[in-house]
Design a protein around this motif. Structure first.
Motif, PDB file in Angstrom:
ATOM      1  N   SER A   1       0.655  -1.369   0.183  1.00 53.56           N
ATOM      2  CA  SER A   1      -0.399   0.292   0.220  1.00 53.56           C
ATOM      3  C   SER A   1       0.834   1.112   0.155  1.00 53.56           C
ATOM      4  N   THR A   2       2.510   1.303   0.032  1.00 55.31           N
ATOM      5  CA  THR A   2       2.965   2.398   0.090  1.00 55.31           C
ATOM      6  C   THR A   2       4.165   2.372  -0.445  1.00 55.31           C
ATOM      7  N   SER A   3       3.592   1.418  -1.401  1.00 53.07           N
ATOM      8  CA  SER A   3       4.975   1.201  -2.236  1.00 53.07           C
ATOM      9  C   SER A   3       3.780   2.116  -3.721  1.00 53.07           C
ATOM     10  N   ASP A   4       4.493   2.739  -5.161  1.00 52.89           N
ATOM     11  CA  ASP A   4       4.470   2.892  -6.527  1.00 52.89           C
ATOM     12  C   ASP A   4       4.649   2.058  -7.185  1.00 52.89           C
ATOM     13  N   PHE A   5       4.078   1.935  -8.532  1.00 54.11           N
ATOM     14  CA  PHE A   5       4.438   1.324  -9.735  1.00 54.11           C
ATOM     15  C   PHE A   5       4.623   2.729 -10.475  1.00 54.11           C
ATOM     16  N   ILE A   6       5.145   2.159 -11.137  1.00 54.25           N
ATOM     17  CA  ILE A   6       6.144   3.782 -12.437  1.00 54.25           C
ATOM     18  C   ILE A   6       6.029   2.943 -14.046  1.00 54.25           C
ATOM     19  N   LEU A   7       4.708   3.941 -14.588  1.00 52.83           N
ATOM     20  CA  LEU A   7       3.943   3.749 -15.617  1.00 52.83           C
ATOM     21  C   LEU A   7       4.772   4.021 -16.710  1.00 52.83           C
ATOM     22  N   LEU A   8       5.990   3.136 -17.433  1.00 53.77           N
ATOM     23  CA  LEU A   8       6.903   4.148 -19.171  1.00 53.77           C
ATOM     24  C   LEU A   8       5.423   4.331 -19.758  1.00 53.77           C
ATOM     25  N   GLY A   9       4.542   4.038 -19.610  1.00 56.33           N
ATOM     26  CA  GLY A   9       3.579   4.880 -20.851  1.00 56.33           C
ATOM     27  C   GLY A   9       3.757   4.436 -22.185  1.00 56.33           C
ATOM     28  N   LEU A  10       3.539   4.943 -23.074  1.00 56.85           N
ATOM     29  CA  LEU A  10       3.439   4.850 -24.663  1.00 56.85           C
ATOM     30  C   LEU A  10       4.739   4.996 -25.580  1.00 56.85           C
ATOM     31  N   SER A  11       5.668   5.479 -24.942  1.00 56.22           N
ATOM     32  CA  SER A  11       7.173   6.132 -24.984  1.00 56.22           C
ATOM     33  C   SER A  11       7.320   7.043 -24.416  1.00 56.22           C
ATOM     34  N   SER A  12       9.028   6.198 -23.869  1.00 60.34           N
ATOM     35  CA  SER A  12       9.978   7.283 -23.385  1.00 60.34           C
ATOM     36  C   SER A  12      10.687   8.051 -24.140  1.00 60.34           C
TER      37      SER A  12
ATOM     38  N   ASN B   1       0.618  11.263 -16.499  1.00 63.67           N
ATOM     39  CA  ASN B   1       1.303  10.694 -16.742  1.00 63.67           C
ATOM     40  C   ASN B   1       2.656  11.581 -17.893  1.00 63.67           C
ATOM     41  N   LEU B   2       1.970  11.701 -18.918  1.00 58.59           N
ATOM     42  CA  LEU B   2       2.673  12.788 -19.972  1.00 58.59           C
ATOM     43  C   LEU B   2       3.520  13.114 -20.107  1.00 58.59           C
ATOM     44  N   LEU B   3       2.420  14.107 -18.900  1.00 63.11           N
ATOM     45  CA  LEU B   3       2.989  15.790 -18.922  1.00 63.11           C
ATOM     46  C   LEU B   3       4.057  15.821 -17.199  1.00 63.11           C
ATOM     47  N   SER B   4       3.874  14.720 -16.826  1.00 63.19           N
ATOM     48  CA  SER B   4       4.600  14.335 -15.416  1.00 63.19           C
ATOM     49  C   SER B   4       5.962  13.856 -15.411  1.00 63.19           C
ATOM     50  N   GLU B   5       6.672  14.122 -14.599  1.00 61.33           N
ATOM     51  CA  GLU B   5       8.252  13.902 -14.508  1.00 61.33           C
ATOM     52  C   GLU B   5       8.235  11.758 -13.936  1.00 61.33           C
ATOM     53  N   THR B   6       7.277  11.912 -12.845  1.00 63.53           N
ATOM     54  CA  THR B   6       7.240  11.043 -12.262  1.00 63.53           C
ATOM     55  C   THR B   6       6.695   9.231 -13.459  1.00 63.53           C
ATOM     56  N   LYS B   7       5.548   9.806 -13.165  1.00 62.72           N
ATOM     57  CA  LYS B   7       4.788   8.753 -13.988  1.00 62.72           C
ATOM     58  C   LYS B   7       3.950   7.843 -13.406  1.00 62.72           C
ATOM     59  N   THR B   8       4.246   7.431 -11.492  1.00 66.12           N
ATOM     60  CA  THR B   8       3.609   6.990 -11.392  1.00 66.12           C
ATOM     61  C   THR B   8       2.341   7.225 -10.758  1.00 66.12           C
ATOM     62  N   ILE B   9       1.872   5.582 -10.070  1.00 60.64           N
ATOM     63  CA  ILE B   9       0.601   4.930  -9.834  1.00 60.64           C
ATOM     64  C   ILE B   9       0.506   4.313  -8.714  1.00 60.64           C
ATOM     65  N   SER B  10      -0.090   4.003  -7.334  1.00 60.38           N
ATOM     66  CA  SER B  10       0.535   3.848  -6.073  1.00 60.38           C
ATOM     67  C   SER B  10       0.108   2.037  -6.055  1.00 60.38           C
ATOM     68  N   TYR B  11       0.194   1.777  -5.522  1.00 62.67           N
ATOM     69  CA  TYR B  11      -0.157  -0.069  -5.468  1.00 62.67           C
ATOM     70  C   TYR B  11      -1.624   0.157  -5.870  1.00 62.67           C
ATOM     71  N   VAL B  12      -2.268   0.657  -4.463  1.00 61.04           N
ATOM     72  CA  VAL B  12      -3.954   0.539  -4.834  1.00 61.04           C
ATOM     73  C   VAL B  12      -4.498   1.186  -5.760  1.00 61.04           C
ATOM     74  N   GLY B  13      -4.165   2.570  -6.446  1.00 62.34           N
ATOM     75  CA  GLY B  13      -4.446   2.819  -7.653  1.00 62.34           C
ATOM     76  C   GLY B  13      -4.612   1.506  -9.219  1.00 62.34           C
ATOM     77  N   CYS B  14      -3.558   1.408  -8.723  1.00 57.85           N
ATOM     78  CA  CYS B  14      -2.775   0.447  -9.947  1.00 57.85           C
ATOM     79  C   CYS B  14      -3.992  -0.974 -10.299  1.00 57.85           C
ATOM     80  N   LEU B  15      -4.061  -1.534  -8.491  1.00 63.78           N
ATOM     81  CA  LEU B  15      -5.032  -2.692  -8.443  1.00 63.78           C
ATOM     82  C   LEU B  15      -6.608  -1.818  -8.791  1.00 63.78           C
ATOM     83  N   VAL B  16      -6.881  -0.834  -7.880  1.00 60.25           N
ATOM     84  CA  VAL B  16      -8.223  -0.379  -9.115  1.00 60.25           C
ATOM     85  C   VAL B  16      -8.794  -0.312  -9.909  1.00 60.25           C
ATOM     86  N   GLN B  17      -7.289   0.343 -10.591  1.00 62.08           N
ATOM     87  CA  GLN B  17      -7.547   0.249 -12.613  1.00 62.08           C
ATOM     88  C   GLN B  17      -7.613  -0.762 -12.768  1.00 62.08           C
TER      89      GLN B  17
END
Length: 311
Positions: A9-20, A85-101
């Motif tokens: 619940s306190t860890s984040d994932f990083i979404l690389l997106g469509l292009s780096s 995330n396309l406009l953000s440098e961090t591009k993170t999503i929380s673990y809970v947020g990831c499961l909800v999505q």
């Protein structure tokens, strides 16, 4: 750093997106922002047109209005986060947020497939058994089909997310995708995912294949019935009522089958991103055009809606 269930619940994932590539972030934002607006506006217009025209208060358009609503929700689960995330440098999503999505992505996507199957059944009865159409496809049965579609889809999504929540993620937290899809997240797990993959493949095959086989059976019966019509004009009229639906089915299921009905070892980041964009963004955007451009009833409904707005 190890991510177990106790610390998820306190860890984040990083979404690389469509292009780096940093130079592509703003152009991609502009493209997908426009596509998202078109999706929302187009599907809202379909819903309003159906509600404003009493002649469109039929089972087929009942399912179409609900499909449009699900498409709005479906893209909203994915695209706004991707745009941020396309406009953000961090591009993170929380673990809970990831499961909800992940949960809502699967629940709404599967509801879409069951609604497409319901529309195929509607066409089957309308063409093959027209004299009993109003009895077989009654408002009560339409509502039951809608409730059943939502219930099965949400139970499926709940099972998948519960299985995913039991996994451990030990090394990389970088998801090579633009949202939390099951395959790229499974690739990050350091747990033994073999049993999970077997359950997922078996249960997914049952849930997704059921509406797909229903559509295939419906159109097989329709083709057999239509071929018995003596006049070419009669055949064309019958087939023309199915053209829009078949186009959407081909777009939706073609990309889904490519992405999900393969072993995890065959997962390809770039190819799967393109295929996923097709059914998560492109198909919901095209649906309003597919169902309205060659549909006289929808054109009339949109015309009446425009006149109401201007009056």
């Amino acid at each position: 750093m190890e991510m177990k269930n106790s610390s998820s619940s306190t860890s984040d994932f990083i979404l690389l997106g469509l292009s780096s590539n940093p130079h592509l972030q703003k152009p991609l934002f502009a493209i997908f922002f426009v596509m998202y607006l078109v999706t929302v506006v187009g599907n809202v217009l379909i819903i309003l047109a159906i509600r404003s025209d009493s002649r469109l208060h039929t089972p087929m358009y009942f399912f179409l209005s609900n499909l449009s609503f699900m498409d709005i929700c479906f893209t909203t689960v994915i695209v706004p986060k991707m745009l941020a995330n396309l406009l953000s440098e961090t591009k993170t999503i929380s673990y809970v947020g990831c499961l909800v999505q992940m949960y809502f992505f699967m629940a709404l996507g599967n509801t879409d497939s069951y609604l497409l199957a319901s529309m195929a059944i509607d066409r089957l009865v309308a063409i093959c058994n027209p004299f009993h159409y109003e009895v077989v496809i009654s408002p009560q049965r339409c509502l039951l089909m809608l409730i059943g579609s939502c219930t099965i889809s949400h139970l499926h999504a709940l099972l998948r997310v519960l299985l995913m929540s039991r996994l451990s993620f030990c090394a990389s937290h970088v998801i090579k995708h633009f949202f939390c899809d099951t395959q790229p997240v499974l690739k990050l797990s350091c747990s033994d995912t073999s049993s999970s993959q077997i359950v997922v493949m078996t249960e997914t095959l049952a849930v997704i294949a059921t509406p797909f086989l229903c559509i295939l059976f419906s159109y097989l019966r329709i083709v057999i019935t239509v071929l018995k019509i003596p006049s070419a004009a009669g055949k064309w009229k019958a087939f023309s009522t199915c053209g829009s639906h078949l186009t959407v089915v081909a777009l939706f299921y073609g990309s889904i089958i490519y992405v999900y009905f393969r072993p995890l070892s065959m997962y390809s980041v770039v190819k799967d991103r393109v295929a996923t964009v097709m059914y998560t963004v492109v198909t919901p955007m095209l649906n309003p055009f597919i169902y309205s451009l060659r549909n006289k009833d929808m054109k009339r409904g949109l015309g009446k809606l425009r006149n109401k707005i201007h009056s």
